[in-house]
Structure formats: structure tokens, C-alpha cells
Design an enzyme around this catalytic site. Sequence first.
Site, PDB file in Angstrom:
ATOM      1  N   SER A   1       0.769  -1.329   0.429  1.00 29.91           N
ATOM      2  CA  SER A   1      -0.098  -0.352   0.244  1.00 29.91           C
ATOM      3  C   SER A   1       0.639   1.211  -0.292  1.00 29.91           C
ATOM      4  O   SER A   1       2.147   0.819   0.597  1.00 29.91           O
ATOM      5  CB  SER A   1      -1.279   0.256   1.274  1.00 29.91           C
ATOM      6  N   ASP A   2       0.453   2.338  -0.397  1.00 34.02           N
ATOM      7  CA  ASP A   2       1.017   3.878  -0.137  1.00 34.02           C
ATOM      8  C   ASP A   2       0.533   4.137   2.016  1.00 34.02           C
ATOM      9  O   ASP A   2       0.154   3.962   2.344  1.00 34.02           O
ATOM     10  CB  ASP A   2       0.865   4.363  -1.050  1.00 34.02           C
ATOM     11  N   TRP A   3       1.462   5.029   1.580  1.00 32.16           N
ATOM     12  CA  TRP A   3       1.348   5.460   3.290  1.00 32.16           C
ATOM     13  C   TRP A   3       0.184   5.469   3.870  1.00 32.16           C
ATOM     14  O   TRP A   3      -0.849   6.046   3.846  1.00 32.16           O
ATOM     15  CB  TRP A   3       2.582   6.314   3.137  1.00 32.16           C
ATOM     16  N   ASN A   4      -0.220   4.904   4.749  1.00 32.28           N
ATOM     17  CA  ASN A   4      -1.170   5.172   5.474  1.00 32.28           C
ATOM     18  C   ASN A   4      -2.497   4.540   4.301  1.00 32.28           C
ATOM     19  O   ASN A   4      -3.450   4.938   5.248  1.00 32.28           O
ATOM     20  CB  ASN A   4      -1.591   6.318   6.529  1.00 32.28           C
ATOM     21  N   ALA A   5      -2.296   4.208   3.941  1.00 33.83           N
ATOM     22  CA  ALA A   5      -3.842   4.018   2.882  1.00 33.83           C
ATOM     23  C   ALA A   5      -4.457   3.314   3.047  1.00 33.83           C
ATOM     24  O   ALA A   5      -5.907   2.695   3.380  1.00 33.83           O
ATOM     25  CB  ALA A   5      -3.419   3.979   1.465  1.00 33.83           C
TER      26      ALA A   5
END
Length: 765
Positions: free
Chosen positions: A294-298
Site C-alpha cells: 500500500s501507499d503510506w497509511n492508505a
Amino acid sequence: MNPVIKRRAFLAASALLAASTRFPALAASKVAASEEHEQRVRDLIAQMSLAEKLGQMTQLAGGRQKALNSRIDDAALDRVRQGRVGSYLHVAGAEPLARLQCIAVEESRLGIPLLFAMDVVHGYRTIMPVPLGMAASFDPEMARRAARVAAVEASVSGLHWTFAPMIDIARDARWGRVVEGAGEDPYLGSRMAEAQILGFQTDDLASKDVLLACAKHFGAYGAADGGRDYDRADISNETLHEVYLPPFQAAIAAGVGSFMTAFNELNGVPTTGNADLVRSLLRDQWGYQGLVVSDWNAILELVAHGAASDPVEAAALALRAGVDMDMTSETYADHLEKALAADHTLLPLVDEAVSRILHAKARLGLFDDPFRFGDAEREKLVLGSQEHRAVAREAATCSIVLLRNEGNALPLRSDARIALVGALADDASSTIGSWRARGQMDESITLRAALESRTVTYAPGVSPRDPGTSGIAAAVEAARNADVVLLVMGEDFDHSGEARSRSDIGLPGPQKRLVDAIRATGKPIVAILMNGRPLALEEVLDGIPAVLETWFLGNESGPAIADVLFGEVSPAGRLPMGMPRSTGQVPQYYAHPPTGRPANPDLSKDSARYHDAAIGPLFPFGHGLSYAEFRYSDLSVVPQGKGGSLAWKIAATVTNTSARDADEVVQLYIRAPVAGLARPVKELRGFARLAIRSGGARRVTFTLDPEHFAVWRGGWQILPGSVEIMVGASSEDIRLRGRLENPEAREVGPGEIAGAARLTTVTVA
């Protein structure tokens, strides 16, 4: 124990460890693993507790971009010992990462190595041009070499994984992250994606000095509404498959080791929870078996999207979609166990995710030698070496685009008295752009520094950030006493990048007042643009005879620009995105359909245009001038083979008719068969950067097959009909035209590569 001694102790015992299930020898060179490889991973997974599995699926931030390793405290080390983390990002350094890896492999129950990651986007310590600038080189081999330097420096510093390349197609320059990609065209984007992946990974991830590459952001992140970062993308399936997905399919063909899902929603479904996109298209149809992060915190942000009611549901949604690793939100670690208790059908998906993570570590050779990345002694020699700086200078020079050169204002005379005006001319921080990894501004050479040996008076005038205008008077005085003014303008590095969308892409700050004041002196002006996106500058550049687009070129920015200004090198870069006349024109792109009423300069006629602006961009996609002149001739379009092996060889001769050696970028465009569809007026399907000596000629041949003409109609289809062939120096400067007749009519399989993702073979004689 000293990490170097620890590493030697490990290597001494490597034969014994490689034979055990704790350190199985898993170094497959392809994403798809052998049966033996699979069995070893299954054996390891069978020994893992659920907490250890969720740990492998968790990536934590070991620091922040400006404070690497700062979060690796005692609590973090205990978590590593418990096997509850699989990867760290925002960490670096051969010695600290060796110590951290020692704890993972020596003190955790199963001894599974950690993956260390960082956004190494356009260089690690030696900083290259920003990706949009590198795309302007129209030279994939140069992009590969630049990525190779980054991989050497990052891997010797202990890193395994980079979150690059960003291969989102972007047609709205308001979006700040255009700086990280290759611009508006899917064919150019596909080729630059392949080149960077090969540079980072080489042909074998088990070889020396490699980085696991990551194709991001899947998918259609660059289509954000209004150019607003993180916003939705609402596009047709035709546009999705023909424009935004081709670079990702090209990345798979290049062997990319990982994918990253995007922040945005696509047609109402957030991509991090989009099973149709990730599990169905990427996994099942395209056959991709690599790691998806995932992307950051997604994952946690699926709740904010409204796609999940709480973190438990968000964890389940992302897992079902096919996301293997959670970047920083700890949603898998904290909430997936509860989701599993409610739905036991999720458990096999956990094992699948862990398997892909372990395969990635195995492909990097970490089970054979967890310490093979990072070398503190070599790190001192490699980072910022003269060899790497030479590559950076060449890359910077290749990326410069000559947009205008009326009256042969450039190159400059060597004895010219120069007024260098504009704060960006001496802004070392902006030379290295955003996402600068471990780049140091004091190791960058600004344009002012590069011109110190010449007759130059420097006056900053105004800053892109500071509203003050008191420096204009000194700049005007410098201009009046000079033969020529080098007027440097644009953005600073922090105007573009993630979360740096702008509603107005004109000159920020009071720079226009400076331009007007300098123009009023009547002195010859060379405008030098520094920016991370195309800017809307029609009014600003009016009457200025020479314009150079220089982006943010990295450590060797100043010398590269000076080489071009004084004619040591003839510029040959091309625009990877067209430059609009005004912000109100965006999004705009060359590969648009003609509409039923194509744009007409006659304002009395109803047509697809703005009534308060000239038709088209200020400078189009693919545009770039040279100090040399080139003649295009002898176009031939010759069919080769028949039936399933049908292809066409499209050849043209390019002659350098000038008195100097120079490069020329030859571009091939097509218009696909109509067959009841409104097709783009032209689409790039090939290019070649050719070095041609004065008076010399080279013949370039592009080989196209029917898959290059395929269109998306619920699936890739090859339609019969006439295909227009256009060869030229830009999307608007077409020199030669021809046609071919494609008799084929068939569907293309879901795993086959068609359209812009498909590589065109190019040969040069």
C-alpha cells in the site's frame, strides 16, 4: 558485536544455514518461483504464528525523510525480536542497517531478514534530474544508467527496495506529482518505466548492487480530478486501459519486483481496496505474482474514503483486494486478526501475501546472506563519486530542452558580458528537487557557481517565495550594463511534488514583475526555466527570443546548463508534457480526439477551442530545438510477413545539414483505424535519439506489428483498416507522412501486450 564481525561470522556459517529451513537458499531471478522455491516458502510459513505472519505484512517507518533511523528505539528492536515487522522504510546507512538486520536474523524465532526501503526516486546521494526532466531526454538508456547509479549507492548503504519508478501518466500540470513521472504520453512512460526498472534491478535481483523496484501508483493516480493530489479519478475504461495502465503492463514485462497501490479512488472504488483492479486484473489477467504494498497509511484511509466502516473492515478489504504489505498504518498488525476471526476465508489470503513477501526477500538473496547489502567501507568510496557525478552531468545535459531560439540568440559568445538575474540561479536546494533521498545541497553546483569564471554580474532580483521586490532595481542595473541577460525563473523545489498541487501554474511570487522590468531595458534576454511541471507562461515569455527548459537537473545542474548556453553541447531534449498558454487550458494533451467540430482559428466558427486563447499549447509534446538543422527524407512503409507474423518496417533518413555535430530525436506517430471510433489525432509509437555528425545521415527503422494499433473495446482488439504514419521532430512538427493497410481483425489476449505498452523495435544505420 560490531556488524562487520557479525557479518563475517554469518558468512562463515552460510553453508550450514542455507541448508536449513531458517535460511533457505531462495534466489530465484524471476517473480514466478520454481516448485522447489515454493516448497521452501511453504515450509517456512507452516512454522509461523499468526502474529509473525501479520508482522511480515507490516512495514514501519524507521524515521522520517529528514531524520532517518530516528524511530529505531528499544521498543522497535523488541518488536523485531518478536518477528512483528517485515520491513522498514526511512532507514539507511550500511552500519546501522547491518545492526538492525543482525537482530532480525539472530534474535527472532525464525530469523527472517527485514526489507529496508526508501524513496530513491532520482538518485540516492548523487542526484540526477527529476524524473520529468529525465523523460525529456527521450533517452531510455540514459534513464537506465541514472537508475543504475542510484541502485549502486543505495544498496551499498544497506537498502534493498526503492519506491520508484513512479509511472503515472499525468495530463494536468496542476498536479504536483507530475515532477515524479514521465509526463502525458503512455508510450514514452512505458519506455522510461522499463529503463528505470532495468537500472534498479538489472537482469537478476540476486546479483550485486541491485534494488527491488516498485511500479507506482496503481492505478490512474495521475488522473486526479482538477489535478488535486489524492482526489478521485473518474475515467472511462477505454482511457484507463489505453492511457493510464500501459506503463504498468510494461513494468511487468520488465520484471518489476513490486507494485504500490494508489491513494485515490478509481471510478468510486479506492484502489487500495479494489479487488477488480489488483486481484483480478493485475494478478489473474496479467499474471503478476510479485509483492504489492500500500501507499503510506492508505489501508487505514479506506475508512476516510467511506469504503470501510472501521479499521477491521479496512484491513479485510485491502487483503481481499490483493495488498500484501501495509505501509505504516499498522492496520493489518492491529486489526486483521479480528477480521480473520469473523471470516476464516481470509486466512489463505494471509498465507498468499506472506508468501509473496518472502519470495521478494528470497529474490534479493537475503535468505542466502542477509548482510549482502551494505558495505561501510565501500559506502565511503561510492557515494557521490566522480564516476557517478559524470553520469549526473551527462543526464542533466541530455534533459535540457531548447524551447525557442529566435535569431540564433543561443549559443552565447564566450566573451559576452552577462547579467545573471533570478534567485533560482543560486538556489542549490532547488537544483536537487523533491524526493532527494540523501542528496546534499552543498554538493550541487548552481548556475551562478558554474559561471564564476566568466564575466557575470549576479542579481537575485526576487524570489519565488518572498513577496519582496526591493531587489528589482539592482537587477535592472545589472541588465543595463550587460550584453545579454540570463533571466532564471520558475518554481523552487517545494512548489512541486506530493501534496503540491497548484490552482495557478503561472510564475509564483513576484517574478513576473521582475521579468517585466528586465524586458523594459531592451536588452537581449535568455529565459532559463527551472521547475517541476510545465508552467503557463505565454504572456511572461512574450518577446523573449531564447527560452531553455532546465527542470531541476540535480547535482550537476549548473555545468550542464552552461554547456548548452555556450554551445559546448547542442540541446536535444524534448517536452514530455506540452506547455499550456494559460492555466485555464489544462488538462491538455496532444493525443486528443478531433471532435465533431475540430478546433478552428476562425472565431466566427463554432469549434472546440477557447475564444480567449490561441489554439493548442504554447509548446507541444515532443517539442525541442537544436543548434543544428536536420532534413527528414525517404520515408518507406514496407510490410513484412503475413498472417500471425505480419509486421511493418517504417524507415526514414535524417540528415544533419548544419556545420556542427548534434543529436536529433526522431518521433513516430500513428493514427489507428477509425472503425466507428473517435481515435486520437495521433499517438506516439516510437522514438530514437540519434547522434548525427555534421553533414552526416542516419536511417532509422521502426518495426510495428498489429498489436501496436490495438484499441480497447471491452478488451484489446485489432481492427482492420488504414493506419496513418507520421514521422517528425515533435507531435506538431511532422516531416513525413505515409499509410499502411492493416488487414487483421482479432482480439488480443488479456496477458498479451498491446497499444502503448508494446515496445517498438528500433534499428539505426
